[in-house]
Design a protein around this motif. Structure first.
Motif, PDB file in Angstrom:
ATOM      1  N   LEU A 269      48.691  44.835  26.963  1.00 47.62           N
ATOM      2  CA  LEU A 269      48.490  45.176  28.242  1.00 47.62           C
ATOM      3  C   LEU A 269      48.254  43.920  29.058  1.00 47.62           C
ATOM      4  O   LEU A 269      47.390  43.553  28.876  1.00 47.62           O
ATOM      5  CB  LEU A 269      47.912  46.349  28.665  1.00 47.62           C
ATOM      6  N   MET A 270      49.084  43.633  30.121  1.00 49.22           N
ATOM      7  CA  MET A 270      48.747  42.558  31.142  1.00 49.22           C
ATOM      8  C   MET A 270      48.752  43.368  32.519  1.00 49.22           C
ATOM      9  O   MET A 270      49.744  44.096  32.706  1.00 49.22           O
ATOM     10  CB  MET A 270      49.638  41.626  30.988  1.00 49.22           C
ATOM     11  N   GLY A 271      47.798  42.821  33.405  1.00 48.95           N
ATOM     12  CA  GLY A 271      47.945  43.292  34.691  1.00 48.95           C
ATOM     13  C   GLY A 271      48.526  42.220  35.690  1.00 48.95           C
ATOM     14  O   GLY A 271      48.611  41.017  35.220  1.00 48.95           O
ATOM     15  N   MET A 272      49.414  42.571  36.637  1.00 52.75           N
ATOM     16  CA  MET A 272      49.895  41.506  37.589  1.00 52.75           C
ATOM     17  C   MET A 272      49.192  41.927  39.232  1.00 52.75           C
ATOM     18  O   MET A 272      49.711  43.021  39.785  1.00 52.75           O
ATOM     19  CB  MET A 272      51.210  41.480  37.478  1.00 52.75           C
ATOM     20  N   THR A 273      48.844  41.267  39.773  1.00 50.65           N
ATOM     21  CA  THR A 273      48.425  41.268  41.000  1.00 50.65           C
ATOM     22  C   THR A 273      49.130  39.927  41.879  1.00 50.65           C
ATOM     23  O   THR A 273      49.947  39.288  41.420  1.00 50.65           O
ATOM     24  CB  THR A 273      47.014  41.364  41.668  1.00 50.65           C
ATOM     25  N   GLY A 274      48.693  39.695  43.004  1.00 49.16           N
ATOM     26  CA  GLY A 274      49.467  38.633  43.818  1.00 49.16           C
ATOM     27  C   GLY A 274      48.330  37.777  44.678  1.00 49.16           C
ATOM     28  O   GLY A 274      47.153  38.628  45.017  1.00 49.16           O
ATOM     29  N   LYS A 275      48.662  36.668  44.721  1.00 49.39           N
ATOM     30  CA  LYS A 275      47.896  35.631  45.473  1.00 49.39           C
ATOM     31  C   LYS A 275      48.028  35.916  47.150  1.00 49.39           C
ATOM     32  O   LYS A 275      47.292  35.454  47.969  1.00 49.39           O
ATOM     33  CB  LYS A 275      47.817  34.091  45.408  1.00 49.39           C
ATOM     34  N   PHE A 276      49.065  36.754  47.519  1.00 44.97           N
ATOM     35  CA  PHE A 276      49.541  36.897  48.951  1.00 44.97           C
ATOM     36  C   PHE A 276      48.507  37.763  49.794  1.00 44.97           C
ATOM     37  O   PHE A 276      47.831  38.755  49.073  1.00 44.97           O
ATOM     38  CB  PHE A 276      51.021  37.580  48.776  1.00 44.97           C
ATOM     39  N   HIS A 277      48.377  37.708  50.920  1.00 45.56           N
ATOM     40  CA  HIS A 277      47.618  38.550  51.776  1.00 45.56           C
ATOM     41  C   HIS A 277      48.035  39.812  51.797  1.00 45.56           C
ATOM     42  O   HIS A 277      47.589  40.994  51.742  1.00 45.56           O
ATOM     43  CB  HIS A 277      47.628  38.245  53.239  1.00 45.56           C
ATOM     44  N   THR A 278      49.729  39.975  51.728  1.00 45.40           N
ATOM     45  CA  THR A 278      50.371  41.233  51.830  1.00 45.40           C
ATOM     46  C   THR A 278      51.122  41.327  50.293  1.00 45.40           C
ATOM     47  O   THR A 278      50.355  41.927  49.455  1.00 45.40           O
ATOM     48  CB  THR A 278      51.259  41.423  53.070  1.00 45.40           C
ATOM     49  N   SER A 279      52.327  40.896  50.148  1.00 48.53           N
ATOM     50  CA  SER A 279      53.042  41.097  48.874  1.00 48.53           C
ATOM     51  C   SER A 279      53.866  40.039  48.911  1.00 48.53           C
ATOM     52  O   SER A 279      54.078  38.822  49.359  1.00 48.53           O
ATOM     53  CB  SER A 279      53.967  42.609  49.314  1.00 48.53           C
ATOM     54  N   TRP A 280      54.892  40.147  47.943  1.00 49.01           N
ATOM     55  CA  TRP A 280      55.875  39.097  47.381  1.00 49.01           C
ATOM     56  C   TRP A 280      56.530  38.210  48.551  1.00 49.01           C
ATOM     57  O   TRP A 280      56.861  39.212  49.681  1.00 49.01           O
ATOM     58  CB  TRP A 280      56.855  39.710  46.544  1.00 49.01           C
ATOM     59  N   GLY A 281      56.684  37.232  48.601  1.00 47.48           N
ATOM     60  CA  GLY A 281      57.469  36.303  49.673  1.00 47.48           C
ATOM     61  C   GLY A 281      56.785  36.193  50.665  1.00 47.48           C
ATOM     62  O   GLY A 281      57.205  35.677  51.754  1.00 47.48           O
ATOM     63  N   ASP A 282      55.321  36.380  50.674  1.00 48.05           N
ATOM     64  CA  ASP A 282      54.506  36.148  52.041  1.00 48.05           C
ATOM     65  C   ASP A 282      53.855  34.521  52.082  1.00 48.05           C
ATOM     66  O   ASP A 282      52.922  34.328  51.291  1.00 48.05           O
ATOM     67  CB  ASP A 282      53.407  37.080  51.968  1.00 48.05           C
ATOM     68  N   PHE A 283      55.003  33.599  52.577  1.00 46.60           N
ATOM     69  CA  PHE A 283      54.566  32.243  52.284  1.00 46.60           C
ATOM     70  C   PHE A 283      53.350  32.023  53.111  1.00 46.60           C
ATOM     71  O   PHE A 283      53.254  32.509  54.406  1.00 46.60           O
ATOM     72  CB  PHE A 283      55.766  31.406  52.591  1.00 46.60           C
ATOM     73  N   HIS A 284      52.593  31.025  52.618  1.00 44.49           N
ATOM     74  CA  HIS A 284      51.400  30.161  53.164  1.00 44.49           C
ATOM     75  C   HIS A 284      50.402  31.470  53.859  1.00 44.49           C
ATOM     76  O   HIS A 284      49.820  31.264  54.771  1.00 44.49           O
ATOM     77  CB  HIS A 284      51.819  29.354  54.626  1.00 44.49           C
ATOM     78  N   SER A 285      50.342  32.384  52.784  1.00 41.28           N
ATOM     79  CA  SER A 285      49.311  33.334  53.045  1.00 41.28           C
ATOM     80  C   SER A 285      48.311  33.305  51.730  1.00 41.28           C
ATOM     81  O   SER A 285      48.723  32.848  50.637  1.00 41.28           O
ATOM     82  CB  SER A 285      49.762  34.760  53.147  1.00 41.28           C
ATOM     83  N   TYR A 286      47.116  33.887  51.933  1.00 45.30           N
ATOM     84  CA  TYR A 286      46.008  33.760  50.815  1.00 45.30           C
ATOM     85  C   TYR A 286      45.259  34.847  50.876  1.00 45.30           C
ATOM     86  O   TYR A 286      44.605  35.042  51.812  1.00 45.30           O
ATOM     87  CB  TYR A 286      45.278  32.349  51.016  1.00 45.30           C
ATOM     88  N   LYS A 287      45.205  35.247  49.637  1.00 47.02           N
ATOM     89  CA  LYS A 287      44.540  36.718  49.590  1.00 47.02           C
ATOM     90  C   LYS A 287      42.824  36.202  49.635  1.00 47.02           C
ATOM     91  O   LYS A 287      42.300  35.030  49.191  1.00 47.02           O
ATOM     92  CB  LYS A 287      44.586  37.242  48.205  1.00 47.02           C
ATOM     93  N   ASN A 288      42.008  36.962  50.107  1.00 49.05           N
ATOM     94  CA  ASN A 288      40.540  37.003  50.090  1.00 49.05           C
ATOM     95  C   ASN A 288      39.978  36.476  48.840  1.00 49.05           C
ATOM     96  O   ASN A 288      40.430  37.271  47.815  1.00 49.05           O
ATOM     97  CB  ASN A 288      39.800  37.890  50.730  1.00 49.05           C
ATOM     98  N   ARG A 289      39.263  35.663  48.609  1.00 44.28           N
ATOM     99  CA  ARG A 289      38.772  35.433  46.745  1.00 44.28           C
ATOM    100  C   ARG A 289      38.188  36.417  46.289  1.00 44.28           C
ATOM    101  O   ARG A 289      38.378  36.812  45.208  1.00 44.28           O
ATOM    102  CB  ARG A 289      38.036  34.070  46.833  1.00 44.28           C
ATOM    103  N   ALA A 290      37.429  37.273  47.255  1.00 45.66           N
ATOM    104  CA  ALA A 290      36.695  38.381  46.513  1.00 45.66           C
ATOM    105  C   ALA A 290      37.706  39.624  45.993  1.00 45.66           C
ATOM    106  O   ALA A 290      37.303  40.136  45.095  1.00 45.66           O
ATOM    107  CB  ALA A 290      35.760  39.028  47.668  1.00 45.66           C
ATOM    108  N   ALA A 291      38.811  39.672  46.712  1.00 42.68           N
ATOM    109  CA  ALA A 291      39.754  40.759  46.582  1.00 42.68           C
ATOM    110  C   ALA A 291      40.392  40.041  45.259  1.00 42.68           C
ATOM    111  O   ALA A 291      40.673  40.995  44.295  1.00 42.68           O
ATOM    112  CB  ALA A 291      40.826  41.012  47.572  1.00 42.68           C
ATOM    113  N   LEU A 292      40.686  38.908  45.152  1.00 46.02           N
ATOM    114  CA  LEU A 292      41.368  38.447  43.937  1.00 46.02           C
ATOM    115  C   LEU A 292      40.621  38.574  42.820  1.00 46.02           C
ATOM    116  O   LEU A 292      40.907  38.995  41.553  1.00 46.02           O
ATOM    117  CB  LEU A 292      41.908  37.007  44.075  1.00 46.02           C
TER     118      LEU A 292
END
Length: 680
Positions: A269-292
């Motif tokens: 099993l592998m999990g997948m999240t995103g680095k985006f603030h919202t979701s796919w295709g959200d260019f130049h956005s960055y998730k809060n490090r704590a959330a990631l």
């Protein structure tokens, strides 16, 4: 049967859905700079694109030159793979399946149709490539040829096939196939069932096609979810990946729900999240490090490796800020992964998946069960009706689990072997919903409860943490009658009247009239039944008394959780075992999602916890306890099978290594499980 790969722990899923209206595609790509940046970010696997949702190919194709991106300036995928392989980084190859704008325009006859004959997905004048293609059409021949060329021209570590979902389709391909099988295409339920059959056939056939070229490469078909339907084709997959971007449409419950089911199947099993603030295709956005951090560390705690979604810029230039963010988290994952490899869940409770019965991706009863059981600290899985029940002590049937003859026999055997059951609302009824098929519950159906809401009054010593008074139950329940030998643990109490334009009281509902209508909670031997939909209720508005009632029922049947602590309900724990290393690993996570916007939950702050006292039921002789990977020894004691220790401080995520003597065991008969108490 495919091989079981050893998955890497630090993957990036590098989207590259790129419009034909943007020039100079890959013009700024530097293979060495790209791969060196991945190494600095502690990335050991990266999914790169052969063909995107726009339909464009990103390598030098000879078979389909018309599909090569018109402004692609280099053999991009080959250069990505070669640079990564030179540094020991895997490169699974991305291939889109049901979304492909080029194919949708070139071959509209391959598109799925709604029952009214309209195209399924994006209308002609809407932005997007979300028209769905039929894999049971000649489109499948193109896909096989496309895959064959990938093997001809590129080194292949694996495939990630995207958008592979059952369709309710009325195209000529589906109509003809259904008629050939004696099915009625006009019947919506039959179409949906055939949609599952068609996608399962595609998965098996494509895997067979791939295995003709390579017996070891990884294969995954993505639908954004892992569900009971995947059991039938699990061996067409080398592994499972759970796409679950909580800041997107998935939310924070989804990954826990899907992972707790997927880990019961016979695939890594592998999990997948995103680095985006919202979701796919959200260019130049960055998730809060704590959330990631939380999203990745939760993957580790639930038995998954990690993948973080990103999207390469059209130019191919590396975004340093993104890799700094991912690298800060993956540096920590790299230090932790030794205590996750080969780890096995120690779930004692199994929750039957409502999705198998409702078809919803995140049914309310399932979400409510996740929330209550995690907040109360239990180790649990989600299962389907084909699961092996032998490893569990308690089964929960939340709200909507219909029981046919075969399942009734399986559950009765489980209780005869010493297992326990909790069922609620319509769970336990036969598929027709007119009588209880699960006689172990010790109740008979009268009908729908006459009042909504009504009130629940605990009896005797049940739910002793609640005041001895009525508690409102907002959702309408069932009226049942107890059978001889069944104990009533709580009663259903009437209101003055249901709220209508003729009869209403105050702002919401009438208070209790004090008259007992029927049992609300009953116990028959090793089975407890709730007449209200308590799991749906908790998902709706989380009454604490509902959670208290469930915990009281679980405690009555199997005692306290395997892991008890004095922390808040926001503390998530997960206990795993690494048998080959003779150790257990306790994960403790404390990150709190907060609804700071209308659209999504965020995690920004890490709030430390201090002096956390743990009691862990192991029944194994413990030799050493320490916090890892920081290697801080923890003082401990064992008392009649329970390990007791204190963690001085928790900052987000802690892993506690518990070393045990191989083959050791402690006699639990002198300290019955039902007598084990939680810490204050």
């Amino acid at each position: 049967m495919s091989t079981r790969p050893v998955l890497r722990y630090r993957q990036v899923h590098l989207d590259f859905h790129t419009s034909e209206q943007i020039p100079n595609i890959g013009g700024a790509f530097d293979p060495d700079a790209f791969a060196d940046a991945l190494v600095r970010a502690h990335i050991d696997s990266i999914t790169c694109f052969a063909r995107c949702h726009h339909g464009w190919i990103y390598f030098d194709t000879e078979r389909f030159p018309e599909r090569r991106h018109p402004y692609l300036v280099r053999d991009l995928l080959r250069e990505q793979i070669e640079a990564c392989h030179a540094r020991g980084i895997r490169v699974p190859i991305y291939v889109t399946v049901q979304w492909d704008q080029y194919t949708a325009n070139a071959h509209p006859e391959w598109l799925a149709l709604n029952a009214d004959g309209r195209i399924s997905g994006t209308a002609p004048y809407e932005a997007g490539f979300y028209r769905r293609l039929c894999v049971n059409s000649p489109y499948f021949d193109f896909l096989k040829a496309h895959v064959a060329e990938i093997f001809e021209r590129l080194p292949v570590d694996g495939f990630f096939f995207d958008i592979v979902q059952p369709l309710d389709d009325s195209s000529k391909w589906t109509r003809a196939a259904m008629l050939e099988r004696g099915l009625d295409p006009e019947d919506a339920a039959a179409r949906r069932a055939y949609g599952v059959t068609a996608i399962q056939a595609f998965e098996r056939d494509m895997t067979a096609h791939i295995r003709g070229f390579d017996s070891d490469c990884t294969i995954f078909y993505n639908s954004g979810h892992i569900a009971p339907r995947h059991r039938a084709t699990q061996y067409a997959y080398s592994h499972f990946e759970i796409e679950s971007l909580p800041s997107g449409s998935w939310g924070y419950v989804h990954f826990s729900l899907a992972a707790r089911y997927a880990r019961t199947l016979d695939r890594p099993l592998m999990g997948m999240t995103g680095k985006f603030h919202t979701s796919w295709g959200d260019f130049h956005s960055y998730k809060n490090r704590a959330a990631l951090e939380y999203e990745c560390f939760r993957m580790l705690a639930l038995g998954a490796t990690c993948s973080i979604g990103d999207q390469l810029l059209p130019s191919g230039a590396v975004d340093p800020a993104t890799l700094d963010l991912i690298g800060a988290v993956y540096a920590q994952v790299e230090r932790k992964e030794a205590w996750c490899q080969g780890a096995q869940s120690l779930a004692e409770i199994a929750v039957f998946s409502p999705e198998q019965f409702t078809g919803e991706r995140i049914p309310a009863p399932a979400s409510g069960a996740v929330r209550m059981l995690e907040e109360a600290g239990y180790e649990f899985d989600f299962i389907d009706t084909d699961a092996d029940l032998a490893r569990y002590r308690l089964l929960i049937l939340p709200d909507v689990i219909a029981v046919d003859v075969a399942l009734a026999a399986k559950l009765s055997q489980f209780t005869a072997d010493g297992g326990a059951l909790i069922a609620s609302y319509r769970s336990g009824l036969n598929p027709a919903g007119d009588a209880f098929a699960l006689t172990d519950l010790g109740v008979s159906l009268v009908g729908d409860a006459p009042y909504q809401p009504d009130f629940l009054l605990p009896c005797g010593d049940f739910a002793e943490l609640l005041p001895r008074t009525e508690h409102v139950m907002y959702e309408r329940g069932l009226q049942v009658a107890e059978q001889p030998g069944t104990d009533v643990l709580a009663t259903m109490v009437a209101s003055y009247f249901n709220r209508t334009w003729r009869h209403f009281h105050s702002h919401r509902h009438a208070p209790s009239r004090g008259d007992v209508i029927a049992p609300a909670i009953t116990q028959c031997g090793r089975a407890i039944y709730f007449s209200h939909p308590i799991f749906t209720q908790y998902e709706s508005n989380a009454p604490r008394w509902v959670k208290t009632l469930l915990v009281s029922a679980i405690t009555r049947l199997i005692g306290a959780p395997r892991v008890c602590h004095n922390g808040p309900s926001t503390l998530l724990t997960s206990l795993t075992e690494q048998p080959d290393a003779a150790r257990f690993v306790l994960h403790a996570l404390h990150y709190i999602p907060v609804r700071r916007s209308h659209e999504l939950d965020v995690i920004e702050d890490v709030i430390p916890l201090h002096a956390l006292n743990f009691r862990v039921r192991l029944e194994r002789a413990v030799t050493n306890v320490r916090s890892v990977p920081d290697d801080a020894a923890l003082a401990f004691e064992q008392h009649e099978g329970d390990l007791i220790f204190t963690l001085p401080r928790l900052d987000g995520h802690a892993m506690i290594e518990i070393m045990v003597l191989k083959g050791s065991s402690l006699d639990s008969s002198v300290f019955p499980l039902s007598a084990r108490a939680a810490l204050p």
